[in-house]
Design a protein around this motif. Structure first.
Motif, short mmCIF file in Angstrom:
data_model
loop_
_atom_site.label_atom_id
_atom_site.label_comp_id
_atom_site.label_asym_id
_atom_site.label_seq_id
_atom_site.Cartn_x
_atom_site.Cartn_y
_atom_site.Cartn_z
N CYS A 8 -4.41 11.04 1.30
CA CYS A 8 -4.33 11.77 2.57
C CYS A 8 -4.37 10.74 3.70
CB CYS A 8 -5.49 12.74 2.70
SG CYS A 8 -5.42 13.72 4.21
N THR A 9 -3.31 10.70 4.51
CA THR A 9 -3.22 9.71 5.58
C THR A 9 -2.24 10.23 6.63
OG1 THR A 9 -2.88 7.35 6.04
CG2 THR A 9 -1.36 8.38 4.48
N ASP A 10 -1.85 9.36 7.57
CA ASP A 10 -0.80 9.74 8.52
C ASP A 10 0.38 8.79 8.34
OD1 ASP A 10 -1.21 7.39 10.15
OD2 ASP A 10 -2.85 8.41 11.17
N ARG A 11 1.49 9.12 8.96
CA ARG A 11 2.71 8.36 8.74
C ARG A 11 2.63 6.95 9.33
NH1 ARG A 11 6.57 10.76 6.10
NH2 ARG A 11 6.50 13.04 5.84
N ARG A 12 1.86 6.77 10.37
CA ARG A 12 1.72 5.43 10.96
C ARG A 12 1.02 4.47 10.00
NH1 ARG A 12 -2.14 3.39 14.99
NH2 ARG A 12 -1.16 1.74 16.23
N ILE A 13 -0.06 4.93 9.40
CA ILE A 13 -0.77 4.09 8.44
C ILE A 13 0.09 3.87 7.20
CG2 ILE A 13 -2.78 3.99 6.91
CD1 ILE A 13 -4.34 5.56 9.04
N PHE A 14 0.78 4.91 6.78
CA PHE A 14 1.63 4.79 5.58
C PHE A 14 2.76 3.78 5.81
CE2 PHE A 14 4.68 5.96 2.33
CZ PHE A 14 3.85 6.21 1.24
N ALA A 15 3.29 3.71 7.03
CA ALA A 15 4.34 2.74 7.32
C ALA A 15 3.83 1.31 7.15
CB ALA A 15 4.86 2.95 8.75
N ARG A 16 2.59 1.08 7.52
CA ARG A 16 2.00 -0.26 7.30
C ARG A 16 1.87 -0.55 5.81
NH1 ARG A 16 -3.17 0.59 11.28
NH2 ARG A 16 -2.04 0.97 13.23
N LEU A 17 1.47 0.46 5.05
CA LEU A 17 1.39 0.28 3.60
C LEU A 17 2.76 -0.03 3.01
CD1 LEU A 17 -0.97 3.21 2.54
CD2 LEU A 17 -1.54 0.78 2.60
N ALA A 18 3.79 0.65 3.51
CA ALA A 18 5.15 0.44 3.00
C ALA A 18 5.62 -0.97 3.27
CB ALA A 18 6.10 1.45 3.63
N ALA A 19 5.34 -1.49 4.47
CA ALA A 19 5.74 -2.86 4.80
C ALA A 19 5.02 -3.86 3.89
CB ALA A 19 5.44 -3.15 6.27
N PHE A 20 3.73 -3.62 3.66
CA PHE A 20 2.96 -4.50 2.77
C PHE A 20 3.51 -4.42 1.35
CE2 PHE A 20 -0.48 -4.95 -0.33
CZ PHE A 20 -0.98 -6.21 -0.01
N LEU B 272 -1.12 14.05 7.35
CA LEU B 272 -1.81 14.92 8.29
C LEU B 272 -0.93 15.30 9.48
CD1 LEU B 272 -5.35 13.26 8.27
CD2 LEU B 272 -4.69 15.44 7.27
N ASP B 273 0.00 14.39 9.88
CA ASP B 273 0.84 14.72 11.03
C ASP B 273 1.88 15.78 10.69
OD1 ASP B 273 1.28 12.37 9.55
OD2 ASP B 273 1.69 11.17 11.32
N ASP B 274 2.05 16.08 9.40
CA ASP B 274 3.01 17.12 9.02
C ASP B 274 2.38 18.51 8.90
OD1 ASP B 274 4.81 15.10 8.91
OD2 ASP B 274 5.05 15.08 6.73
N LEU B 275 1.06 18.58 9.01
CA LEU B 275 0.39 19.87 8.87
C LEU B 275 0.57 20.68 10.15
CD1 LEU B 275 -2.99 18.86 7.17
CD2 LEU B 275 -0.93 19.73 6.08
#
Length: 596
Positions: free
Chosen positions: A53-65, A85-88
């Motif tokens: 459970c996270t938001d898209r901003r944090i997930f984008a950082r994970l994707a880059a890593f 969470l931003d999609d809820l």
């Protein structure tokens, strides 16, 4: 479900949704370093196909890593089980309320030191309720109390101590963003004064961080007469810091008896020992030569050069047993150093899906070895240190082996040729981090290694390596294990003083630095950085991570830049543009785009 969010309100909503829905919560800190992101993947592997459970901003950082570290396949699997969470957009549909048993796991706490081989402390509802009752009794908490905390909710003191306990005791409480305290430490006590808080908490480094920016002119704005308990825990407690904090804030109405030094750990669902409320800080001074396991401590006067002073941490809270044990796990008498062990219904049954790790610390008789050493006196428990080599920096703990692995991977060092260790200088509130490198070349050629070590640890882990020391022999046991404590003892005895002095001079002479700012943006950035980076004269071409810029300092620098150039930079941009000159060029481009 791994809970990876930055905002406290998001955390609270999601945490309780999981608990009430029968979902095991795994709180993790998003952080800003590669180590935080790497930890998420290691934890996910340990949990075996968890939800996220996270938001898209944090997930984008994970994707880059993930893209940079060959983890894209793992991330894609995790994405399929991710709630953003931003999609809820519809929260009207009621959930199914789960009624747990006492032995159901409520959440799994991965400690701040859980890195290479993460261990998750499984805490049941019974564990938590037992310890919460013990905390409330031990600190005389009632509905009349009001709490305020800046501790992160991913930390057991923040979550259990200053949310769950206060909620179950029907206390009003306020949660302050940790980043707000880091950037504006005065805000903590300003809000405590306005809200008439009675319960506050911080590790040592937080008290010190507050004092750095406090002066007498700010005292008039504070009325701390309502504060009855200042919890002080999560890292070794400095009596000097306690006394300075209490003395400085006494004119604001803060009572000396409010300081409440405690001992606990996640495996205990937080609290193990408390002093009596209102007792204040008590200490004991003993001969440091009598601190071996199984030895009876020798009391000495506070001024004795052989002496080391420990803060006394009280007695076990209700529902928790504690003993001091020998290497053979036999109980030891008072005033004898040994392993601190605990048991009771507040103590975890073990680490989540990790039987070997559980069996390593929990005996057949139910006693759990905390990994700490200490002794009990008539005045309470004294913790003398970690049995293993954990390094304490700014309220977090780090394992030497993890730091060594970063350097082996990033710099290409061979296994067994580097050792990292932490030592606590006298009167300090945090450890010095030392890196010892097996090296037999010219000292002048070692400067590049010094810079590389400092930069890589700083960038990836977010802590400062105080000294990088060349050694010609790596002490090891007969089984091949590095004896880090011998290197630490040699450093404290001054055996490396000459080589460190020579390295300091060589570093100053190495690579002439461009000191003059070439435009207004560079001048502004240089002026901000110079306020916080004082290890050497700062040039616009210096890499700030090679100069000892901790994550705390980085946050303070970013706050000042944000005030002048709002919305133009993110704190992560420092890792891509680590010199003033590079950051200025990037900022200039951003400003031109925003004005176009």
């Amino acid at each position: 479900m791994i809970l990876l969010v930055e905002r406290n309100n998001q955390f609270i909503d999601t945490f309780w949704a999981c608990v009430m829905g029968g979902i095991i919560v795994v709180p993790l800190a998003p952080g800003i370093t590669d180590e935080h992101r790497s930890k998420l993947f290691r934890v996910a592997r340990r949990l075996r196909q968890p939800y996220l459970c996270t938001d898209r901003r944090i997930f984008a950082r994970l994707a880059a890593f993930a893209a940079d570290h060959a983890l894209s396949d793992e991330l894609e699997r995790l994405k399929r089980a991710t709630v953003f969470l931003d999609d809820l957009d519809d929260i009207s549909r009621p959930g199914n309320l789960h009624t747990p048993s006492g032995d159901d796991i409520a959440f799994v706490q991965f400690s701040s030191g859980s890195t290479s081989a993460p261990k998750g402390v499984a805490l049941t509802h019974r564990n938590l309720l037992t310890n919460i009752a013990g905390i409330a009794h031990g600190a005389d908490i009632s509905e009349a109390d009001l709490g305020l905390s800046w501790m992160p909710l991913t930390h057991d003191m923040g979550l259990i101590g200053f949310h769950l306990t206060l909620m179950l005791m029907n206390c009003s409480h306020h949660l302050m963003a940790t980043s707000a305290f880091v950037r504006h430490p005065q805000l903590w006590l300003l809000e405590a004064s306005k809200k008439r808080a009675s319960l506050l908490c911080s590790p040592n480094f937080g008290y010190r961080h507050f004092l750095k920016t406090f002066n007498d002119s700010k005292a008039a704005a504070l009325d701390l007469s309502s504060v009855r308990i200042l919890f002080n825990g999560a890292e070794p407690i400095s009596i000097e810091v306690c006394r300075e904090f209490l003395t400085t804030l006494a004119p604001c109405g803060l009572k000396a008896s409010a300081m409440f030094p405690v001992y606990g750990l996640a495996e205990a669902s937080l609290a193990v020992t408390f002093p009596a409320p209102g007792a204040g800080c008590s200490t004991v001074t003993v001969n440091r030569g009598t601190l071996g396991v199984g030895k009876a401590v020798e009391s000495v006067s506070a001024g004795d050069p052989r002496g080391v002073t420990f803060v006394l941490l009280g007695s076990p809270v209700r529902g928790c047993e504690m003993r001091i044990a020998s290497d053979a796990h036999a109980g030891l008498p008072n005033n004898t150093v040994g392993h601190v062990q605990i048991r009771g219904e507040n103590v975890t049954g073990g680490y989540y899906q990790d039987l070997p790790a559980t069996q390593a610390v929990v005996g057949e008789d139910g006693w759990l070895d905390t990994g700490d050493l200490g002794f009990c006196s008539d005045g309470g428990l004294a913790i003398t240190g970690r049995f293993k080599d954990i390094i304490f920096v700014s309220g977090q703990n780090y394992y030497p082996r993890d730091l060594e692995e970063v350097l082996e991977k990033q710099i290409g060092m061979d296994l067994g040729k580097i050792a990292v260790y932490g030592v606590r200088p006298h009167n300090a509130t945090t450890d010095e981090v030392l890196a010892f490198i097996l090296y037999r070349g010219e000292l002048s050629d070692f400067i590049a290694t010094v810079k590389n070590v400092k930069r890589h640890i700083n960038e990836r882990i977010g802590i400062v390596v105080n000294h990088v020391i060349p050694i010609t022999h790596m002490p090891k046991t007969t089984s091949g294990k590095i004896q880090r404590y011998l290197l630490g003892a040699a450093y404290q005895n001054g055996q490396f003083a000459d080589v460190l002095a020579k390295l300091h001079d060589l570093e100053l002479d190495d690579n002439p630095t461009v000191f003059d700012a070439r435009n207004e943006i560079e001048k502004n950035l240089k002026g901000i950085c110079e306020v916080f980076i004082k290890s050497k004269p700062l040039g616009v071409t210096d890499n700030i991570f090679e100069l000892g810029t901790s994550s705390l300092t980085l946050a303070q620098i970013y706050e000042r830049i944000e005030a002048i150039y709002p919305g133009q930079l993110e704190i992560t941009d420092f890792f891509d543009y680590p010199t003033i000159s590079e950051l200025a060029r990037y900022l200039e481009t951003r400003l031109k785009l925003s004005h176009a």
